[in-house]
Write a protein that holds these residues in place. Structure first.
Motif, PDB file in Angstrom:
ATOM      1  N   TYR A   1      52.454  12.369  16.497  1.00  0.00           N
ATOM      2  CA  TYR A   1      51.427  13.277  17.039  1.00  0.00           C
ATOM      3  C   TYR A   1      50.575  12.593  18.092  1.00  0.00           C
ATOM      4  O   TYR A   1      50.328  13.158  19.163  1.00  0.00           O
ATOM      5  CB  TYR A   1      50.558  13.803  15.893  1.00  0.00           C
ATOM      6  CG  TYR A   1      49.530  14.818  16.346  1.00  0.00           C
ATOM      7  CD1 TYR A   1      49.916  15.985  16.993  1.00  0.00           C
ATOM      8  CD2 TYR A   1      48.170  14.600  16.130  1.00  0.00           C
ATOM      9  CE1 TYR A   1      48.973  16.930  17.405  1.00  0.00           C
ATOM     10  CE2 TYR A   1      47.228  15.532  16.530  1.00  0.00           C
ATOM     11  CZ  TYR A   1      47.635  16.694  17.171  1.00  0.00           C
ATOM     12  OH  TYR A   1      46.696  17.614  17.589  1.00  0.00           O
ATOM     13  N   PHE A   2      50.139  11.379  17.815  1.00  0.00           N
ATOM     14  CA  PHE A   2      49.322  10.680  18.813  1.00  0.00           C
ATOM     15  C   PHE A   2      50.112  10.402  20.088  1.00  0.00           C
ATOM     16  O   PHE A   2      49.554  10.382  21.186  1.00  0.00           O
ATOM     17  CB  PHE A   2      48.750   9.385  18.230  1.00  0.00           C
ATOM     18  CG  PHE A   2      47.552   9.603  17.339  1.00  0.00           C
ATOM     19  CD1 PHE A   2      46.505  10.424  17.723  1.00  0.00           C
ATOM     20  CD2 PHE A   2      47.471   8.980  16.092  1.00  0.00           C
ATOM     21  CE1 PHE A   2      45.399  10.629  16.901  1.00  0.00           C
ATOM     22  CE2 PHE A   2      46.376   9.174  15.265  1.00  0.00           C
ATOM     23  CZ  PHE A   2      45.334  10.011  15.672  1.00  0.00           C
ATOM     24  N   LYS A   3      51.412  10.217  19.973  1.00  0.00           N
ATOM     25  CA  LYS A   3      52.244  10.045  21.171  1.00  0.00           C
ATOM     26  C   LYS A   3      52.311  11.360  21.962  1.00  0.00           C
ATOM     27  O   LYS A   3      52.255  11.357  23.193  1.00  0.00           O
ATOM     28  CB  LYS A   3      53.644   9.555  20.784  1.00  0.00           C
ATOM     29  CG  LYS A   3      53.635   8.143  20.227  1.00  0.00           C
ATOM     30  CD  LYS A   3      55.012   7.591  19.950  1.00  0.00           C
ATOM     31  CE  LYS A   3      54.909   6.213  19.299  1.00  0.00           C
ATOM     32  NZ  LYS A   3      54.222   5.189  20.106  1.00  0.00           N
TER      33      LYS A   3
ATOM     34  N   ASP B   1      49.464  -0.223  18.871  1.00  0.00           N
ATOM     35  CA  ASP B   1      50.279   0.804  19.523  1.00  0.00           C
ATOM     36  C   ASP B   1      49.316   1.614  20.370  1.00  0.00           C
ATOM     37  O   ASP B   1      48.328   2.145  19.874  1.00  0.00           O
ATOM     38  CB  ASP B   1      50.943   1.675  18.446  1.00  0.00           C
ATOM     39  CG  ASP B   1      51.639   2.900  19.007  1.00  0.00           C
ATOM     40  OD1 ASP B   1      50.945   3.838  19.437  1.00  0.00           O
ATOM     41  OD2 ASP B   1      52.883   2.931  19.022  1.00  0.00           O
ATOM     42  N   VAL B   2      49.577   1.696  21.654  1.00  0.00           N
ATOM     43  CA  VAL B   2      48.612   2.287  22.581  1.00  0.00           C
ATOM     44  C   VAL B   2      48.208   3.702  22.166  1.00  0.00           C
ATOM     45  O   VAL B   2      47.026   4.058  22.184  1.00  0.00           O
ATOM     46  CB  VAL B   2      49.131   2.241  24.043  1.00  0.00           C
ATOM     47  CG1 VAL B   2      50.450   2.964  24.228  1.00  0.00           C
ATOM     48  CG2 VAL B   2      48.090   2.804  25.015  1.00  0.00           C
ATOM     49  N   HIS B   3      49.174   4.519  21.764  1.00  0.00           N
ATOM     50  CA  HIS B   3      48.869   5.924  21.465  1.00  0.00           C
ATOM     51  C   HIS B   3      48.097   6.061  20.158  1.00  0.00           C
ATOM     52  O   HIS B   3      47.103   6.788  20.095  1.00  0.00           O
ATOM     53  CB  HIS B   3      50.170   6.732  21.407  1.00  0.00           C
ATOM     54  CG  HIS B   3      51.129   6.375  22.491  1.00  0.00           C
ATOM     55  ND1 HIS B   3      52.257   5.604  22.268  1.00  0.00           N
ATOM     56  CD2 HIS B   3      51.111   6.632  23.823  1.00  0.00           C
ATOM     57  CE1 HIS B   3      52.888   5.430  23.409  1.00  0.00           C
ATOM     58  NE2 HIS B   3      52.224   6.032  24.374  1.00  0.00           N
ATOM     59  N   SER B   4      48.533   5.354  19.112  1.00  0.00           N
ATOM     60  CA  SER B   4      47.840   5.432  17.824  1.00  0.00           C
ATOM     61  C   SER B   4      46.447   4.816  17.913  1.00  0.00           C
ATOM     62  O   SER B   4      45.488   5.340  17.338  1.00  0.00           O
ATOM     63  CB  SER B   4      48.641   4.706  16.734  1.00  0.00           C
ATOM     64  OG  SER B   4      49.832   5.396  16.461  1.00  0.00           O
TER      65      SER B   4
ATOM     66  N   ILE C   1      39.654  13.418  25.136  1.00  0.00           N
ATOM     67  CA  ILE C   1      40.383  14.639  25.496  1.00  0.00           C
ATOM     68  C   ILE C   1      39.471  15.867  25.439  1.00  0.00           C
ATOM     69  O   ILE C   1      39.832  16.938  25.906  1.00  0.00           O
ATOM     70  CB  ILE C   1      41.617  14.850  24.597  1.00  0.00           C
ATOM     71  CG1 ILE C   1      41.210  15.054  23.136  1.00  0.00           C
ATOM     72  CG2 ILE C   1      42.589  13.678  24.734  1.00  0.00           C
ATOM     73  CD1 ILE C   1      42.365  15.442  22.211  1.00  0.00           C
ATOM     74  N   LEU C   2      38.252  15.699  24.860  1.00  0.00           N
ATOM     75  CA  LEU C   2      37.312  16.823  24.744  1.00  0.00           C
ATOM     76  C   LEU C   2      36.287  16.849  25.878  1.00  0.00           C
ATOM     77  O   LEU C   2      35.511  17.790  25.992  1.00  0.00           O
ATOM     78  CB  LEU C   2      36.576  16.761  23.399  1.00  0.00           C
ATOM     79  CG  LEU C   2      37.440  16.822  22.133  1.00  0.00           C
ATOM     80  CD1 LEU C   2      36.566  16.721  20.887  1.00  0.00           C
ATOM     81  CD2 LEU C   2      38.264  18.103  22.101  1.00  0.00           C
TER      82      LEU C   2
ATOM     83  N   TYR D   1      47.744  14.745  27.360  1.00  0.00           N
ATOM     84  CA  TYR D   1      46.470  14.483  28.048  1.00  0.00           C
ATOM     85  C   TYR D   1      46.514  13.281  28.991  1.00  0.00           C
ATOM     86  O   TYR D   1      45.540  13.026  29.713  1.00  0.00           O
ATOM     87  CB  TYR D   1      45.354  14.294  27.018  1.00  0.00           C
ATOM     88  CG  TYR D   1      44.944  15.596  26.371  1.00  0.00           C
ATOM     89  CD1 TYR D   1      44.149  16.509  27.060  1.00  0.00           C
ATOM     90  CD2 TYR D   1      45.374  15.920  25.093  1.00  0.00           C
ATOM     91  CE1 TYR D   1      43.774  17.710  26.473  1.00  0.00           C
ATOM     92  CE2 TYR D   1      45.002  17.122  24.495  1.00  0.00           C
ATOM     93  CZ  TYR D   1      44.206  18.007  25.199  1.00  0.00           C
ATOM     94  OH  TYR D   1      43.839  19.210  24.623  1.00  0.00           O
ATOM     95  N   GLU D   2      47.605  12.531  28.970  1.00  0.00           N
ATOM     96  CA  GLU D   2      47.802  11.395  29.874  1.00  0.00           C
ATOM     97  C   GLU D   2      46.606  10.447  29.859  1.00  0.00           C
ATOM     98  O   GLU D   2      46.149  10.062  28.802  1.00  0.00           O
ATOM     99  CB  GLU D   2      48.142  11.919  31.282  1.00  0.00           C
ATOM    100  CG  GLU D   2      49.448  12.714  31.281  1.00  0.00           C
ATOM    101  CD  GLU D   2      49.788  13.349  32.610  1.00  0.00           C
ATOM    102  OE1 GLU D   2      48.871  13.633  33.414  1.00  0.00           O
ATOM    103  OE2 GLU D   2      50.987  13.578  32.846  1.00  0.00           O
TER     104      GLU D   2
END
Length: 436
Positions: free
Chosen positions: A295-297, A388-391, A313-314, A303-304
């Protein structure tokens, strides 16, 4: 059947440092007579970032060296040579593509800003005729089966998870063939030492909850231990919020982060376990957390670069502090909160922190100290073995109130300490000062 091309294919290893279930490796072997593997220790990964932290500190650097050493051994069993460099990626590829007749470069698809910039520099340094083949190979649920438009990814996890579980199949693992011995080439390259990367040698802390070595072989051993030898996976949901010891959680995250283990391999090992010993909430919960990882990926794909922005992202505006003294006290475990302090000393001494600890120290940093959450995320990036960049950025946004948490909660760290460290065992380990 596709006829093999005569030129050489390169497998550029990034965060897919394994020989099992590796799409890039499979494609290169299937499509070429000659295959060379490359790993680049790019100096950019060891420089200081804008907040003053090294992007990769000694713990993950050592884990990476161990991983690449193991990757080299495992590739040799497939008769593939791994060339290793401590150099800027674009220079490495310019030289390789000059010295060999390269037809294609196979690599894992990355999309965050630094990785994309590296891709651009490489493409500019090599001939346009060289095929650049990228694969999304770090997911449990492959993007091709999940969404044609990433902007449609839900902003709340539960909706995302339920749809995936209902409608999307998990692909089988890639099977890798062995090449003939004449595929091996002379290798004059060396894996850089910790010293070459700019670090002093160190010993793993005696109280580390993650005392493991890097590499695919160790990752598969860990699965075997946690699933089949001890069957601890059957109690995972009850123990996963633990703080002390090696077996309160799976500890797969560090191998997952650099791709020496694939999410699909874990999934199919879980299915194997369930077939033999039965399924329960705990076995499901391991898969549940792999879906969170996915999900985080997907949020990052949607949202890049917003995941690195202060408003998240908000696009929320808070009055964030950047007080250096307050930040340093948090880093050194010298805040007013003993539970936060113990966790912060643990990460400083070992490069590891439990999931429960991470949520508490991040919440304290953003919601109690009111410091720019990106500084905390950057510190974690530097220190964590399983970065991990996304997590990392997804979780920090979530806790800071600028991400995917619809409730914008704040952790009561003292209540959490009572619940998860009521006997003070964890705090005693990291807060007691001894002379020797």
């Amino acid at each position: 059947m596709q006829e093999k091309q005569k030129n050489t294919g390169i497998v550029w290893f990034r965060n897919n440092l394994r020989t099992q279930d590796n799409s890039s490796l499979k494609k290169a072997i299937d499509n070429h007579d000659k295959v060379i593997a490359i790993y680049v220790f790019d100096p950019k990964s060891f420089k200081k970032d804008s907040f003053g932290f090294k992007k990769t500190e000694k713990y993950r650097a050592q884990f990476l060296i161990e991983t690449i050493t193991n990757l080299k051994e495992n590739l040799a069993k497939l008769n593939i040579t791994l060339l290793t460099y401590f150099e800027h990626s674009e220079l490495v590829f310019k030289n390789i593509c000059t010295n060999f007749k390269i037809d294609a470069i196979y690599t894992q698809k990355e999309w965050t800003r630094e990785e994309s910039k590296t891709n651009t520099l490489i493409k500019e340094s090599i001939s346009e005729s060289i095929n650049f083949v990228e694969d999304y190979d770090q997911f449990l649920y492959h993007p091709d089966a999940v969404s044609k438009k990433f902007e449609n990814i839900p902003d709340v996890f539960t909706g995302f998870r339920k749809k995936l579980e209902k409608y999307v199949e998990i692909l089988p693992e890639s099977t890798i063939s062995k090449l003939s011995a004449d595929n091996l080439i002379e290798n004059n390259t060396e894996i850089p030492s910790l010293k070459v990367l700019g670090f002093d040698a160190f010993k793993i802390h005696r109280n580390s909850a993650f005392p493991f070595l890097g590499g695919e072989t160790e990752a598969l051993k860990r699965i075997d231990h946690y699933f089949f030898e001890t069957k601890k996976v059957g109690f995972y949901k009850q123990t996963r919020n633990g703080l002390v010891g090696v077996d309160y959680s799976t500890k797969f995250s560090a191998w997952l982060a650099n791709g020496s283990l694939s999410a699909k391999t874990i999934y199919y090992k879980i299915k194997e376990y369930e077939k033999e010993f039965g399924s329960n909430q705990s076995t499901y919960w391991v898969v549940f957390e792999l879906i969170w990882r996915d999900y985080f990926k997907y949020i990052s794909l949607k949202y890049e670069s917003k995941i690195f922005k202060i408003g998240g992202i908000l696009n929320r505006e808070y009055d964030w502090s950047t007080d250096q003294k307050v930040i340093q006290q948090w880093i050194d475990g010298e805040t007013k909160d003993d539970f936060v302090n113990a966790n912060m000393i643990e990460i400083k001494e070992t490069g590891w922190m439990s999931n429960r600890g991470r949520q508490n120290v991040a919440s304290y940093f953003a919601k109690e100290l009111l410091v720019d959450w990106r500084i905390g995320a950057s510190y974690f990036e530097s220190l964590l073995l399983d970065y991990d960049v996304h997590s990392n950025y997804g979780n920090w946004m979530y806790v800071a109130g600028v991400g995917n948490d619809p409730r914008d909660r704040k952790f009561n760290t003292q209540l959490q300490a009572e619940r998860y460290d009521g006997n003070h065992k964890f705090r005693k380990i990291w807060l007691e000062k001894t002379l020797f």
